[in-house]
Design a protein around this motif. Structure first.
Motif, PDB file in Angstrom:
ATOM      1  N   VAL A 158       0.856  -1.193   0.000  1.00 44.52           N
ATOM      2  CA  VAL A 158       0.000   0.000   0.000  1.00 44.52           C
ATOM      3  C   VAL A 158       0.891   1.242   0.000  1.00 44.52           C
ATOM      4  O   VAL A 158       1.754   1.378   0.877  1.00 44.52           O
ATOM      5  N   PRO A 159       0.738   2.137  -0.969  1.00 41.41           N
ATOM      6  CA  PRO A 159       1.587   3.343  -1.016  1.00 41.41           C
ATOM      7  C   PRO A 159       1.214   4.300   0.097  1.00 41.41           C
ATOM      8  O   PRO A 159       0.126   4.884   0.086  1.00 41.41           O
ATOM      9  N   CYS A 160       2.050   4.384   1.077  1.00 47.22           N
ATOM     10  CA  CYS A 160       1.830   5.283   2.205  1.00 47.22           C
ATOM     11  C   CYS A 160       3.032   6.195   2.298  1.00 47.22           C
ATOM     12  O   CYS A 160       4.115   5.746   2.705  1.00 47.22           O
ATOM     13  N   ALA A 161       2.826   7.403   1.866  1.00 44.85           N
ATOM     14  CA  ALA A 161       3.955   8.329   1.829  1.00 44.85           C
ATOM     15  C   ALA A 161       3.729   9.438   2.846  1.00 44.85           C
ATOM     16  O   ALA A 161       2.656   9.568   3.428  1.00 44.85           O
ATOM     17  N   GLY A 162       4.722  10.180   3.019  1.00 46.03           N
ATOM     18  CA  GLY A 162       4.600  11.324   3.881  1.00 46.03           C
ATOM     19  C   GLY A 162       5.337  11.131   5.183  1.00 46.03           C
ATOM     20  O   GLY A 162       5.632  10.023   5.623  1.00 46.03           O
ATOM     21  N   LYS A 163       5.639  12.297   5.767  1.00 41.91           N
ATOM     22  CA  LYS A 163       6.394  12.300   7.016  1.00 41.91           C
ATOM     23  C   LYS A 163       5.639  11.610   8.137  1.00 41.91           C
ATOM     24  O   LYS A 163       6.214  10.891   8.956  1.00 41.91           O
ATOM     25  N   CYS A 164       4.321  11.752   8.201  1.00 37.32           N
ATOM     26  CA  CYS A 164       3.515  11.161   9.272  1.00 37.32           C
ATOM     27  C   CYS A 164       3.537   9.640   9.187  1.00 37.32           C
ATOM     28  O   CYS A 164       3.751   8.948  10.180  1.00 37.32           O
ATOM     29  N   ALA A 165       3.349   9.107   7.964  1.00 38.33           N
ATOM     30  CA  ALA A 165       3.345   7.647   7.785  1.00 38.33           C
ATOM     31  C   ALA A 165       4.710   7.064   8.081  1.00 38.33           C
ATOM     32  O   ALA A 165       4.844   5.963   8.633  1.00 38.33           O
ATOM     33  N   GLN A 166       5.762   7.792   7.701  1.00 38.08           N
ATOM     34  CA  GLN A 166       7.110   7.296   7.959  1.00 38.08           C
ATOM     35  C   GLN A 166       7.387   7.240   9.466  1.00 38.08           C
ATOM     36  O   GLN A 166       8.042   6.323   9.970  1.00 38.08           O
ATOM     37  N   ALA A 167       6.883   8.214  10.200  1.00 35.35           N
ATOM     38  CA  ALA A 167       7.084   8.223  11.653  1.00 35.35           C
ATOM     39  C   ALA A 167       6.400   7.034  12.324  1.00 35.35           C
ATOM     40  O   ALA A 167       6.926   6.455  13.280  1.00 35.35           O
ATOM     41  N   VAL A 168       5.222   6.682  11.778  1.00 34.91           N
ATOM     42  CA  VAL A 168       4.501   5.544  12.359  1.00 34.91           C
ATOM     43  C   VAL A 168       5.212   4.240  12.076  1.00 34.91           C
ATOM     44  O   VAL A 168       5.332   3.344  12.915  1.00 34.91           O
ATOM     45  N   SER A 169       5.715   4.063  10.850  1.00 35.06           N
ATOM     46  CA  SER A 169       6.317   2.787  10.444  1.00 35.06           C
ATOM     47  C   SER A 169       7.802   2.684  10.742  1.00 35.06           C
ATOM     48  O   SER A 169       8.414   1.639  10.508  1.00 35.06           O
ATOM     49  N   GLN A 170       8.391   3.789  11.236  1.00 31.00           N
ATOM     50  CA  GLN A 170       9.843   3.774  11.482  1.00 31.00           C
ATOM     51  C   GLN A 170      10.229   2.690  12.479  1.00 31.00           C
ATOM     52  O   GLN A 170      11.196   1.960  12.285  1.00 31.00           O
ATOM     53  N   ASP A 171       9.502   2.577  13.572  1.00 24.50           N
ATOM     54  CA  ASP A 171       9.735   1.517  14.565  1.00 24.50           C
ATOM     55  C   ASP A 171       8.437   0.714  14.660  1.00 24.50           C
ATOM     56  O   ASP A 171       7.450   1.184  15.234  1.00 24.50           O
ATOM     57  N   GLU A 201       5.559  10.776  21.106  1.00 30.78           N
ATOM     58  CA  GLU A 201       5.469  12.213  20.879  1.00 30.78           C
ATOM     59  C   GLU A 201       6.049  12.589  19.532  1.00 30.78           C
ATOM     60  O   GLU A 201       5.573  13.526  18.863  1.00 30.78           O
ATOM     61  N   THR A 202       7.072  11.836  19.123  1.00 29.93           N
ATOM     62  CA  THR A 202       7.675  12.081  17.810  1.00 29.93           C
ATOM     63  C   THR A 202       6.658  11.821  16.706  1.00 29.93           C
ATOM     64  O   THR A 202       6.547  12.590  15.735  1.00 29.93           O
ATOM     65  N   ILE A 203       5.909  10.690  16.845  1.00 33.40           N
ATOM     66  CA  ILE A 203       4.887  10.362  15.854  1.00 33.40           C
ATOM     67  C   ILE A 203       3.827  11.454  15.828  1.00 33.40           C
ATOM     68  O   ILE A 203       3.413  11.934  14.762  1.00 33.40           O
ATOM     69  N   SER A 204       3.372  11.855  17.004  1.00 31.52           N
ATOM     70  CA  SER A 204       2.342  12.893  17.068  1.00 31.52           C
ATOM     71  C   SER A 204       2.821  14.197  16.479  1.00 31.52           C
ATOM     72  O   SER A 204       2.096  14.882  15.752  1.00 31.52           O
ATOM     73  N   ALA A 205       4.070  14.523  16.786  1.00 34.21           N
ATOM     74  CA  ALA A 205       4.617  15.777  16.265  1.00 34.21           C
ATOM     75  C   ALA A 205       4.778  15.716  14.753  1.00 34.21           C
ATOM     76  O   ALA A 205       4.542  16.697  14.041  1.00 34.21           O
ATOM     77  N   SER A 206       5.208  14.525  14.240  1.00 37.17           N
ATOM     78  CA  SER A 206       5.396  14.371  12.786  1.00 37.17           C
ATOM     79  C   SER A 206       4.088  14.520  12.054  1.00 37.17           C
ATOM     80  O   SER A 206       4.064  14.871  10.867  1.00 37.17           O
ATOM     81  N   CYS A 207       2.986  14.195  12.742  1.00 42.00           N
ATOM     82  CA  CYS A 207       1.663  14.305  12.118  1.00 42.00           C
ATOM     83  C   CYS A 207       0.969  15.591  12.537  1.00 42.00           C
ATOM     84  O   CYS A 207      -0.258  15.727  12.345  1.00 42.00           O
ATOM     85  N   SER A 208       1.758  16.525  13.140  1.00 41.14           N
ATOM     86  CA  SER A 208       1.225  17.813  13.571  1.00 41.14           C
ATOM     87  C   SER A 208       0.030  17.662  14.500  1.00 41.14           C
ATOM     88  O   SER A 208      -0.870  18.507  14.529  1.00 41.14           O
ATOM     89  N   SER A 209      -0.027  16.510  15.194  1.00 42.15           N
ATOM     90  CA  SER A 209      -1.125  16.203  16.121  1.00 42.15           C
ATOM     91  C   SER A 209      -2.474  16.299  15.438  1.00 42.15           C
ATOM     92  O   SER A 209      -3.506  16.549  16.071  1.00 42.15           O
ATOM     93  N   ASN A 210      -2.453  16.072  14.137  1.00 45.63           N
ATOM     94  CA  ASN A 210      -3.681  16.115  13.355  1.00 45.63           C
ATOM     95  C   ASN A 210      -4.324  14.737  13.360  1.00 45.63           C
ATOM     96  O   ASN A 210      -3.715  13.759  12.923  1.00 45.63           O
ATOM     97  N   ALA A 211      -5.559  14.658  13.863  1.00 46.04           N
ATOM     98  CA  ALA A 211      -6.226  13.368  14.009  1.00 46.04           C
ATOM     99  C   ALA A 211      -6.417  12.682  12.677  1.00 46.04           C
ATOM    100  O   ALA A 211      -6.269  11.464  12.548  1.00 46.04           O
ATOM    101  N   ALA A 212      -6.740  13.449  11.631  1.00 47.73           N
ATOM    102  CA  ALA A 212      -6.966  12.845  10.316  1.00 47.73           C
ATOM    103  C   ALA A 212      -5.685  12.241   9.775  1.00 47.73           C
ATOM    104  O   ALA A 212      -5.680  11.135   9.212  1.00 47.73           O
ATOM    105  N   ARG A 213      -4.568  12.968   9.941  1.00 49.86           N
ATOM    106  CA  ARG A 213      -3.286  12.440   9.470  1.00 49.86           C
ATOM    107  C   ARG A 213      -2.873  11.199  10.261  1.00 49.86           C
ATOM    108  O   ARG A 213      -2.389  10.232   9.692  1.00 49.86           O
ATOM    109  N   LEU A 214      -3.062  11.271  11.581  1.00 51.49           N
ATOM    110  CA  LEU A 214      -2.703  10.118  12.408  1.00 51.49           C
ATOM    111  C   LEU A 214      -3.553   8.901  12.040  1.00 51.49           C
ATOM    112  O   LEU A 214      -3.051   7.772  11.955  1.00 51.49           O
ATOM    113  N   SER A 215      -4.836   9.098  11.821  1.00 49.97           N
ATOM    114  CA  SER A 215      -5.713   7.991  11.444  1.00 49.97           C
ATOM    115  C   SER A 215      -5.316   7.410  10.112  1.00 49.97           C
ATOM    116  O   SER A 215      -5.259   6.184   9.932  1.00 49.97           O
TER     117      SER A 215
END
Length: 339
Positions: free
Chosen positions: A21-34, A103-117
């Protein structure tokens, strides 16, 4: 830990699915990094119910002891929270992961619920579900649980007093049985008398047809008498005895009497009476009188608290005269006093 291994496996599957699944972006990378941190973060963010594993543990006691019971306990294991149900419930919580990665993940997604979801759905392959997998496992333990119970029994004893009248004691007229030997005619023996011929020697006979009358005119009933020949040679005994064991009144004095006749005797010949092994008295054959019977008197014994005792009538021949013998009849014991 088991839940850690499960997360790693789960994360590996997710990584494989995310590669498709193509998941790009800084927010997705922060989630999948670890993957472990991402799985924990996204599970919490998306409110996913963790997988539940129910383990049934059966403890089987193997022991030669008694009062050993089989105990069944249920152990519930949850990936994020482990609850053990045994004798008591112990809840163990995992140590919360360090706040930095979350907190890094949240910050990478700008604490945006839509981006985090979006990033978490990408991480889980765009599928959010509640795991309902239940695994039941059984194991056997050799632990032994023993319960020791002490019981106390209280016995109640009721005592009932029973009033009884003191029976009146009847003094036997003559506790000596078969004292006149008349029963010999029907029984053929002198029971309950016995004799000592087996140990002392001599001879004991029962004679029928003798007239047992004294010079004073007293005659014993019947004509059956005992005839005794004391030993004349050997041994240390100079007598032959008649023996009887009987029961009389306790602690009572009795007078013994009998009729007798001595034949072919000397001055030392006579008859002694022993009670319980002790001499109670006796007579000496009267000099010059061998024709008539005589009455023995003045011989006494006293019973003990039981009233039981043994009497011996010893016919004496201390000089072992060859032709000495005795006639005797009508042995009696008459109660005199009660001590």
């Amino acid at each position: 830990m088991r839940h850690f291994a499960s997360l790693l496996g789960f994360a590996a599957v997710v990584s494989a699915r995310c590669s498709v699944v193509p998941c790009a972006g800084k927010c997705a990378q922060a989630v999948s990094q670890d993957p472990e941190v991402g799985a924990s973060f996204c599970s919490s963010f998306l409110s996913l119910a963790p997988a539940t594993r129910t383990v049934t543990q059966v403890d089987v006691a193997e022991s030669t002891h008694t009062n050993v019971e089989t105990i069944t306990s249920t152990l519930t294991l949850i990936d994020s929270t482990s609850t053990t149900t045994l004798a008591s419930t112990i809840t163990v919580y995992q140590k919360r992961q360090a706040a930095g990665p979350a907190e890094t993940i949240s910050a990478s997604c700008s604490s945006n619920a839509a981006r985090l979801s979006s990033a978490c759905n990408c991480f889980f392959g765009s599928t959010t579900s509640t795991s309902t997998a239940t695994v039941t496992e059984s194991s056997t333990s050799t632990s032994i649980y023993e319960e020791t119970t002490t019981s106390t029994e209280i016995a109640t004893v009721s005592e009932v007093a029973i009033a009884t009248a003191t029976p009146s004691l009847v003094i036997p007229a003559n506790p000596i049985v078969n004292g006149d030997f008349e029963n010999y005619i029907t029984t053929g023996n002198i029971a309950p008398w016995t004799d000592t011929t087996a140990t002392t020697g001599g001879t004991v006979q029962i004679i029928n047809g003798v007239n047992p009358c004294t010079a004073t005119g007293y005659c014993a009933g019947g004509r059956v008498v005992v005839r005794v020949y004391p030993p004349t040679t050997g041994g240390v005994n100079d007598y032959t005895a008649l023996v009887e064991t009987f029961n009389a009144r306790p602690s009572t004095t009795y007078t013994v009497s009998f009729v007798y006749r001595c034949l072919n005797f000397d001055a030392s010949t006579g008859i002694d009476v022993y009670y319980q092994g002790s001499r109670a008295g006796g007579i000496t054959c009267p000099a010059g009188n061998s024709a008539a019977f005589n009455m023995a008197s003045g011989i006494q014994f006293t019973t003990d608290a039981t009233g039981a005792g043994q009497i011996q009538i010893r016919f004496l021949n201390p000089n072992r005269l060859l032709y000495t013998y005795f006639y005797a009849d009508q042995f009696t014991a008459t109660a005199v006093t009660s001590n």
